[in-house]
Design a protein around this motif. Structure first.
Motif, PDB file in Angstrom:
ATOM      1  N   GLU A  66       0.733  -1.199   0.015  1.00  0.00           N
ATOM      2  CA  GLU A  66      -0.027   0.094  -0.122  1.00  0.00           C
ATOM      3  C   GLU A  66       1.019   1.339   0.021  1.00  0.00           C
ATOM      4  O   GLU A  66       1.650   1.350   0.994  1.00  0.00           O
ATOM      5  CB  GLU A  66      -0.978   0.034   1.338  1.00  0.00           C
ATOM      6  CG  GLU A  66      -2.050  -1.268   1.307  1.00  0.00           C
ATOM      7  CD  GLU A  66      -2.597  -1.220   2.862  1.00  0.00           C
ATOM      8  OE1 GLU A  66      -2.779  -0.119   3.312  1.00  0.00           O
ATOM      9  OE2 GLU A  66      -2.875  -2.185   3.274  1.00  0.00           O
TER      10      GLU A  66
ATOM     11  N   ARG B 298       1.511   5.082   0.591  1.00  0.00           N
ATOM     12  CA  ARG B 298       0.947   6.251   1.596  1.00  0.00           C
ATOM     13  C   ARG B 298       1.830   7.382   1.159  1.00  0.00           C
ATOM     14  O   ARG B 298       3.063   7.303   0.572  1.00  0.00           O
ATOM     15  CB  ARG B 298       1.201   5.807   2.972  1.00  0.00           C
ATOM     16  CG  ARG B 298       0.557   4.646   3.405  1.00  0.00           C
ATOM     17  CD  ARG B 298      -1.078   4.908   3.422  1.00  0.00           C
ATOM     18  NE  ARG B 298      -1.823   3.694   3.480  1.00  0.00           N
ATOM     19  CZ  ARG B 298      -2.014   3.028   4.745  1.00  0.00           C
ATOM     20  NH1 ARG B 298      -1.480   3.751   5.815  1.00  0.00           N
ATOM     21  NH2 ARG B 298      -2.852   1.983   4.818  1.00  0.00           N
TER      22      ARG B 298
ATOM     23  N   ILE C 199       5.792   6.350   1.021  1.00  0.00           N
ATOM     24  CA  ILE C 199       5.946   5.339   2.029  1.00  0.00           C
ATOM     25  C   ILE C 199       5.371   4.050   1.430  1.00  0.00           C
ATOM     26  O   ILE C 199       4.083   4.212   0.984  1.00  0.00           O
ATOM     27  CB  ILE C 199       5.334   5.502   3.601  1.00  0.00           C
ATOM     28  CG1 ILE C 199       6.252   6.731   4.198  1.00  0.00           C
ATOM     29  CG2 ILE C 199       5.054   4.504   4.167  1.00  0.00           C
ATOM     30  CD1 ILE C 199       5.648   7.253   5.449  1.00  0.00           C
TER      31      ILE C 199
ATOM     32  N   LYS D 280       3.932   0.520   2.446  1.00  0.00           N
ATOM     33  CA  LYS D 280       3.508  -0.555   3.478  1.00  0.00           C
ATOM     34  C   LYS D 280       3.239  -1.852   3.069  1.00  0.00           C
ATOM     35  O   LYS D 280       2.556  -2.023   2.189  1.00  0.00           O
ATOM     36  CB  LYS D 280       2.351   0.011   4.159  1.00  0.00           C
ATOM     37  CG  LYS D 280       2.296   1.109   4.964  1.00  0.00           C
ATOM     38  CD  LYS D 280       0.787   1.799   5.538  1.00  0.00           C
ATOM     39  CE  LYS D 280       0.298   0.751   6.179  1.00  0.00           C
ATOM     40  NZ  LYS D 280       0.707   0.621   7.806  1.00  0.00           N
TER      41      LYS D 280
ATOM     42  N   ASP E 153       2.750  -4.439   5.349  1.00  0.00           N
ATOM     43  CA  ASP E 153       2.359  -4.871   6.535  1.00  0.00           C
ATOM     44  C   ASP E 153       1.779  -6.352   6.701  1.00  0.00           C
ATOM     45  O   ASP E 153       1.696  -7.225   7.639  1.00  0.00           O
ATOM     46  CB  ASP E 153       1.337  -4.013   7.117  1.00  0.00           C
ATOM     47  CG  ASP E 153       2.110  -2.781   7.986  1.00  0.00           C
ATOM     48  OD1 ASP E 153       3.271  -2.613   7.700  1.00  0.00           O
ATOM     49  OD2 ASP E 153       1.411  -1.887   8.810  1.00  0.00           O
ATOM     50  N   SER E 154       1.294  -6.715   5.498  1.00  0.00           N
ATOM     51  CA  SER E 154       0.636  -8.036   5.332  1.00  0.00           C
ATOM     52  C   SER E 154       1.397  -9.064   5.306  1.00  0.00           C
ATOM     53  O   SER E 154       1.231 -10.311   5.625  1.00  0.00           O
ATOM     54  CB  SER E 154      -0.354  -8.074   4.281  1.00  0.00           C
ATOM     55  OG  SER E 154       0.602  -7.992   3.002  1.00  0.00           O
TER      56      SER E 154
ATOM     57  N   ASN F 163       5.953  -6.460   7.734  1.00  0.00           N
ATOM     58  CA  ASN F 163       6.276  -5.715   8.698  1.00  0.00           C
ATOM     59  C   ASN F 163       5.471  -5.562  10.022  1.00  0.00           C
ATOM     60  O   ASN F 163       5.496  -4.866  10.855  1.00  0.00           O
ATOM     61  CB  ASN F 163       6.410  -4.279   8.300  1.00  0.00           C
ATOM     62  CG  ASN F 163       7.738  -3.807   7.387  1.00  0.00           C
ATOM     63  OD1 ASN F 163       7.458  -3.064   6.350  1.00  0.00           O
ATOM     64  ND2 ASN F 163       8.762  -4.311   7.786  1.00  0.00           N
ATOM     65  N   HIS F 164       4.582  -6.469   9.919  1.00  0.00           N
ATOM     66  CA  HIS F 164       3.432  -6.471  10.998  1.00  0.00           C
ATOM     67  C   HIS F 164       2.931  -7.909  11.211  1.00  0.00           C
ATOM     68  O   HIS F 164       3.014  -8.638  12.118  1.00  0.00           O
ATOM     69  CB  HIS F 164       2.374  -5.387  10.796  1.00  0.00           C
ATOM     70  CG  HIS F 164       1.444  -5.212  11.960  1.00  0.00           C
ATOM     71  ND1 HIS F 164       1.873  -5.691  13.118  1.00  0.00           N
ATOM     72  CD2 HIS F 164       0.376  -4.531  12.137  1.00  0.00           C
ATOM     73  CE1 HIS F 164       0.806  -5.515  13.980  1.00  0.00           C
ATOM     74  NE2 HIS F 164      -0.139  -4.517  13.314  1.00  0.00           N
ATOM     75  N   GLN F 165       2.291  -8.247   9.923  1.00  0.00           N
ATOM     76  CA  GLN F 165       2.124  -9.865   9.784  1.00  0.00           C
ATOM     77  C   GLN F 165       3.239 -10.348   9.158  1.00  0.00           C
ATOM     78  O   GLN F 165       3.679  -9.452   8.291  1.00  0.00           O
ATOM     79  CB  GLN F 165       0.735 -10.117   9.052  1.00  0.00           C
ATOM     80  CG  GLN F 165       0.385 -11.659   9.032  1.00  0.00           C
ATOM     81  CD  GLN F 165      -1.072 -11.708   8.249  1.00  0.00           C
ATOM     82  OE1 GLN F 165      -1.980 -11.907   9.344  1.00  0.00           O
ATOM     83  NE2 GLN F 165      -1.265 -11.514   7.237  1.00  0.00           N
TER      84      GLN F 165
END
Lengths: 191, 191
Positions: free
Chosen positions: A13, A15, A19, A21, A23-24, A27-29
């Motif tokens: 994604e 931003r 940026i 992302k 995250d999936s 970086n997060h998941q």
């Protein structure tokens, strides 16, 4: 790495402020199987460099680094960002500027876990301006460890970190280099 | 897990305030092969629980959690400690008190990566008073995910976190439980 490019296009994604992302899966998941494949690819790229240790920085570098370490059969050391009461007092210190958090901070590695005999592969999830990498290289220099390679998951090729590091002679390889991400469209560098 | 107990005795360092440092293989330098073995052991303990996702907290939980995820073939989600500019705005928030850093902080998980269909295995490196675990359980509760197990590497059995969680009915298993570490001598609980 075609699969990484595909994952970035499908799941990334964009931003404000350039940026990206991811995250999936990064970086997060965390997608463990895919991160292991990234570790295998990093091994393919750097397996002839006599790597004795993988160096990374908390937080997002750890998952990729340990997967690569599983393939390389060497230990990981990760630089710590905050001064914990538990950290050794005898440390190497590097300085980093975070553009996403807009502040300077120190990173530290205990002198126990980095020394002049180490042939390092430095791994991180992103390379943009190269500020975190500069902090890690500084610490590697402080102990006269040899930096045999720098392996990055996603390089933002439109920012200057990668170009400068290559011009300085570092053996830098990125699994995906983004040359442009204007108007929500991601353009990768041809390899 | 006998090998973990052996590693703690050989490589652990006891510091003032009941602090056990295992920086040489778990918290600063990471032994990838051994962490994978811990992941296999966690799989052996929880493989019948229908786990769909592993939940942990940055920083030190990530390496064990992703190794377990590699064996379980499920994703990891790690709770983030600091408010990054990059994090989604739509998050679950938990509250944690850090005894080693002597401060309260918030932890966050994007609502995208945790939902009511998840059957969670929560993994962390240490369990002492259970403050970080309480924050994670709070977030799991906010989205009605089912906590099918809690897997800990090193439990400090002389602090009350584990006892309280077990009395509340949580399926908590620790790879090593330390009942006492007075005078530099570590006593493990018999299993």
């Amino acid at each position: 790495m075609d699969k990484l490019k595909q994952m970035i296009i499908e799941k990334g994604e964009i931003r404000e402020g350039n940026i990206l992302k991811v995250d999936s899966f990064l970086n997060h998941q965390l997608d463990a199987d895919f991160l292991y494949e990234m570790g295998e690819e990093l091994h393919r790229l750097f397996k002839d460099q006599g790597i004795t240790k993988i160096l990374t920085i908390e937080v997002s570098g750890i998952a990729i680094a340990i997967m690569a370490a599983l393939v390389f059969k060497v230990p990981v050391v990760f630089a710590k960002k905050t001064e914990s009461l538990n950290l050794d007092k005898d440390v190497y210190v590097g300085q980093v500027h975070s553009y996403t958090k807009n502040k300077d901070y120190k990173i530290m590695i205990s002198k126990k876990y980095l020394n002049e005999n180490d042939k390092l592969l430095i791994i991180d999830d992103f390379l943009a301006e190269g500020s975190a990498m500069r902090g890690l290289l500084d610490m590697a220099g402080q102990c006269n460890a040899e930096v045999k390679g720098i392996g990055i998951a996603i390089e933002k090729g439109f920012q200057k970190g990668g170009e400068i590091l290559r011009s300085e002679g570092y053996n830098l390889k990125s699994l995906a280099i983004i040359d442009d991400m204007k108007d929500g469209k991601i353009t990768f560098r041809d390899e």
